[in-house]
Design an enzyme around this catalytic site. Structure first.
Site, PDB file in Angstrom:
ATOM      1  N   ASP A 122      -9.994   2.801 -24.220  1.00  0.00           N
ATOM      2  CA  ASP A 122     -10.164   2.694 -22.772  1.00  0.00           C
ATOM      3  C   ASP A 122     -10.199   4.052 -22.074  1.00  0.00           C
ATOM      4  O   ASP A 122      -9.562   5.001 -22.516  1.00  0.00           O
ATOM      5  CB  ASP A 122      -8.971   1.952 -22.144  1.00  0.00           C
ATOM      6  CG  ASP A 122      -9.001   0.460 -22.387  1.00  0.00           C
ATOM      7  OD1 ASP A 122     -10.061  -0.046 -22.773  1.00  0.00           O
ATOM      8  OD2 ASP A 122      -7.963  -0.174 -22.183  1.00  0.00           O
ATOM      9  N   GLU A 177       2.393  -7.884   8.615  1.00  0.00           N
ATOM     10  CA  GLU A 177       2.644  -6.458   8.856  1.00  0.00           C
ATOM     11  C   GLU A 177       3.456  -5.816   7.725  1.00  0.00           C
ATOM     12  O   GLU A 177       3.561  -4.617   7.633  1.00  0.00           O
ATOM     13  CB  GLU A 177       3.383  -6.322  10.192  1.00  0.00           C
ATOM     14  CG  GLU A 177       2.899  -5.293  11.170  1.00  0.00           C
ATOM     15  CD  GLU A 177       1.565  -4.635  10.891  1.00  0.00           C
ATOM     16  OE1 GLU A 177       1.584  -3.441  10.546  1.00  0.00           O
ATOM     17  OE2 GLU A 177       0.506  -5.287  11.007  1.00  0.00           O
ATOM     18  N   ARG A 206      -3.937  -7.693 -20.793  1.00  0.00           N
ATOM     19  CA  ARG A 206      -4.835  -7.295 -21.891  1.00  0.00           C
ATOM     20  C   ARG A 206      -4.190  -6.278 -22.832  1.00  0.00           C
ATOM     21  O   ARG A 206      -4.675  -6.045 -23.928  1.00  0.00           O
ATOM     22  CB  ARG A 206      -6.178  -6.780 -21.358  1.00  0.00           C
ATOM     23  CG  ARG A 206      -6.107  -5.536 -20.548  1.00  0.00           C
ATOM     24  CD  ARG A 206      -7.434  -5.215 -19.876  1.00  0.00           C
ATOM     25  NE  ARG A 206      -8.442  -4.714 -20.798  1.00  0.00           N
ATOM     26  CZ  ARG A 206      -8.455  -3.474 -21.285  1.00  0.00           C
ATOM     27  NH1 ARG A 206      -7.507  -2.614 -20.972  1.00  0.00           N
ATOM     28  NH2 ARG A 206      -9.426  -3.099 -22.103  1.00  0.00           N
ATOM     29  N   PRO A 238       0.811  -1.220   0.000  1.00  0.00           N
ATOM     30  CA  PRO A 238       0.000   0.000   0.000  1.00  0.00           C
ATOM     31  C   PRO A 238       0.847   1.275   0.000  1.00  0.00           C
ATOM     32  O   PRO A 238       0.345   2.355  -0.315  1.00  0.00           O
ATOM     33  CB  PRO A 238      -0.840  -0.110   1.284  1.00  0.00           C
ATOM     34  CG  PRO A 238      -0.286  -1.257   2.057  1.00  0.00           C
ATOM     35  CD  PRO A 238       0.560  -2.082   1.155  1.00  0.00           C
TER      36      PRO A 238
END
Ligand code: ADE
Length: 221
Positions: free
Chosen positions: A164, A113, A150, A86
């Site tokens: 897109d 963690e 893709r 993250p």
């Protein structure tokens, strides 16, 4: 492209890559996908891959040895090593395009963690799929593999991803409709059945712009 996914939970990937476009990309040798359990590389007599954090604190931290040994045994000069975390740089379509031209991706999935900080020294990039914390890097790795695969030439028709959202145009997609013309009183906008392609292009551009202004004004900056 070869893609190696390093994880402690290989079974999580069952199913996801055995359907639809990714399945076909594997069958047609556009990608070679290997799921590797880095626990197999630990030297610990009890098969441990984590330990308590120096300085104290909650949770367990993934240790260097199994991950370094695993990566060192599979990488070559063409490898690009990505840690899913993250704290990483936000994953975007432009990054997916860059990654789609690599020969070998190694995706490292954390759990618990987090990683011993020194593991970052063996990685080329840290990637986050969004500002939320998941239980591990497996779902983010699936997202990256899907978005990158893709874009590999021949996996889907090129026109499909030129249109897109998030390409250079920085606009969200325009609304699309198919048959029937009238579904429960909800009708297809007349311009789309007018046959006037200039008008249709203008309508789609205006709708894209309107949606982007409403939902993602940041993309227009
Ligand atoms: N691991 C846990 N949460 C994550 C996220 N948002 N992106 C990438 N890896 C993660």
């Amino acid at each position: 492209m070869k893609i190696d996914i390093l994880t402690l939970f290989p079974d999580m990937f069952d199913g996801v890559f055995s359907e639809s476009i990714i399945k076909r990309a594997i069958e047609e040798n556009k990608i070679e996908l290997n799921i590797i359990n880095f626990r197999d590389y630990t030297n610990d007599p009890h098969n441990k891959v984590d330990d308590t954090p120096y300085g104290g604190g909650a949770g367990m931290v993934l240790t260097c040895q199994p991950i370094f040994d695993c990566i060192e045994s599979i990488r070559d000069d063409d490898s690009f090593i990505i840690m899913l975390t993250p704290d990483g740089v936000p994953f975007k379509q432009s990054i997916a395009y860059d990654l789609s031209s690599k020969k070998h991706l190694i995706l490292l999935c954390g759990h618990y963690e987090g990683f011993d900080e020194r593991i970052k020294s063996i990685c080329d990039m840290e990637l986050s799929i969004g500002d939320y914390v998941l239980t591990g890097g497996e779902v983010p790795a699936m997202v990256v593999v899907d978005a990158v695969t893709r874009l590999i030439p021949g996996v889907i028709k090129e026109e499909s991803h030129l249109e897109d959202s998030f390409n250079d145009k920085h606009l969200l997609d325009y609304p699309t409709y198919t048959k029937p013309y009238d579904f429960r009183g909800m009708k297809v906008p007349d311009v789309l059945i007018s046959g006037d392609h200039k008008k249709i292009d203008e309508y789609r551009y205006e709708e894209s712009l309107k949606k982007t202004k409403e939902r993602r004004p940041d993309l227009l900056d």
